[in-house]
Design an enzyme around this catalytic site. Structure first.
Site, short mmCIF file in Angstrom:
data_model
loop_
_atom_site.label_atom_id
_atom_site.label_comp_id
_atom_site.label_asym_id
_atom_site.label_seq_id
_atom_site.Cartn_x
_atom_site.Cartn_y
_atom_site.Cartn_z
N ASN A 58 0.85 -1.19 0.00
CA ASN A 58 0.00 0.00 0.00
C ASN A 58 0.89 1.24 0.00
OD1 ASN A 58 -1.95 1.97 0.40
ND2 ASN A 58 -2.22 1.51 2.58
N TRP A 59 0.94 1.91 -1.14
CA TRP A 59 1.81 3.09 -1.27
C TRP A 59 1.26 4.30 -0.52
CZ3 TRP A 59 3.65 3.52 -7.09
CH2 TRP A 59 4.45 2.40 -7.39
N LYS A 60 -0.01 4.27 -0.12
CA LYS A 60 -0.65 5.42 0.52
C LYS A 60 -0.50 6.65 -0.40
CE LYS A 60 0.05 3.28 4.99
NZ LYS A 60 0.34 3.45 6.43
N HIS A 100 -9.29 0.87 5.71
CA HIS A 100 -7.96 1.08 6.28
C HIS A 100 -8.05 2.01 7.49
CE1 HIS A 100 -3.77 2.41 6.65
NE2 HIS A 100 -3.45 1.32 5.98
N GLU A 130 -6.42 4.47 8.44
CA GLU A 130 -6.31 5.90 8.15
C GLU A 130 -7.63 6.43 7.60
OE1 GLU A 130 -1.58 5.28 7.34
OE2 GLU A 130 -2.92 5.61 5.62
N GLU A 185 -4.48 -4.98 11.11
CA GLU A 185 -3.46 -3.94 11.23
C GLU A 185 -3.68 -3.20 12.55
OE1 GLU A 185 -3.94 -1.03 8.09
OE2 GLU A 185 -5.97 -0.61 8.78
N GLY A 244 3.14 2.60 10.91
CA GLY A 244 4.03 3.74 10.73
C GLY A 244 4.73 4.19 11.98
N SER A 286 3.98 -2.05 10.29
CA SER A 286 5.46 -1.93 10.36
C SER A 286 6.15 -3.25 10.03
CB SER A 286 5.89 -1.42 11.74
OG SER A 286 5.41 -0.11 11.96
N GLY A 296 3.22 -1.22 4.24
CA GLY A 296 3.16 0.22 4.01
C GLY A 296 4.48 0.76 3.48
N GLY A 297 5.22 1.44 4.34
CA GLY A 297 6.44 2.13 3.91
C GLY A 297 7.45 1.24 3.22
#
Length: 252
Positions: free
Chosen positions: A9-11, A95, A97, A167, A173, A211, A232-233
């Site tokens: 997931n590039w967000k 999600h 967020e 999650e 993050g 993470s 994610g990141g």
């Protein structure tokens, strides 16, 4: 056998250059994976076409969010049908967020899931507790409620289009990660909830997100109820992302 999936997931990150170089690298490496993992890239909607061009059906593509309507005067929204028409196979729904920053409720998640499934896409439905809820001993109850309500619209013959991603909000993050034991305990609890809903629980893939990195992926993925990850990141770093994909054990 449950699908093994690693989804990146590039967000709100990315560019045409990243789409070309990162997805091109992932595509070239994904073909040599020996663990049957399905690799999924979920970019911002504006880069879906660029990612699809590089993915070339070797890598699957998803959309980060869909509207809760089929069409209409909803400026800025994208429907599940549009995402399907563009070439996506997956859609993230619920999600953390989206829940925290945009106030998305379990009931809205259920509406979106219904549209995603009816469009022929597979919904990756995200659930997870906050740190306060975990410290209060409410983690399993919170997640169970999210699963029951968020998936309440799924009919008996539609469960093959459902993936659940656990999650923990406190691990997204932040650099904090649930231990492999914590992840397994929650995944087992989710599977029990699905079973209680009449779903074919042993056939539904459960992903862990929070993470996940190359150095902790193998331990997480070794657990019997962890079928992959929502990354994610680390999904923005091609070599690390592929290292995570290789961490799923063959035959798991």
């Amino acid at each position: 056998m449950r699908r093994k999936i690693v989804a990146g997931n590039w967000k709100m990150n990315g560019s045409k250059d990243l789409s070309e170089k990162l997805v091109g690298y992932v595509r070239s490496e994904a073909g040599s994976l020996d663990n049957d993992v399905e690799v999924v890239i979920i970019p911002p909607v504006i880069y879906i076409k660029d990612v699809l061009e590089q993915a070339r059906n070797v890598v699957s593509v998803g959309v980060q969010n869909v509207g809760q309507w089929q069409s209409g005067a909803y400026t800025g929204e994208v429907s599940a049908e549009m995402a399907k028409d563009a070439g996506c196979r997956y859609a993230l729904v619920g999600h953390s967020e989206r829940r925290q920053l945009f106030g998305e409720t379990d009931e809205q998640v259920a509406e979106k899931v219904a549209l995603v499934v009816s469009s022929g896409l597979t919904a990756i439905v995200c659930v997870g507790e906050t740190l306060e809820e975990r410290e209060a001993g409410q983690a399993e109850a919170v997640v169970a409620g999210q699963v029951r309500t968020g998936l309440s619209s799924v009919a008996l013959g539609e469960w093959h289009n459902i993936v659940v991603a656990y999650e923990p909000v406190w691990a997204i993050g932040t650099g904090k990660t649930a231990t492999s034991d914590d992840a397994q305990a929650m995944h087992a609890a989710i599977r029990d909830v699905l079973k209680g809903m009449g779903a074919p629980a042993e056939e539904i893939s459960l992903l862990y997100g929070g993470s996940v990195k190359a150095d902790n992926a193998a331990a997480l993925f070794s657990e019997p109820d962890v079928d992959g990850g929502l990354i994610g990141g680390a999904s923005l770093v091609a070599k690390e992302f592929m290292s995570i994909c290789r961490s799923l054990p063959a035959g798991a």
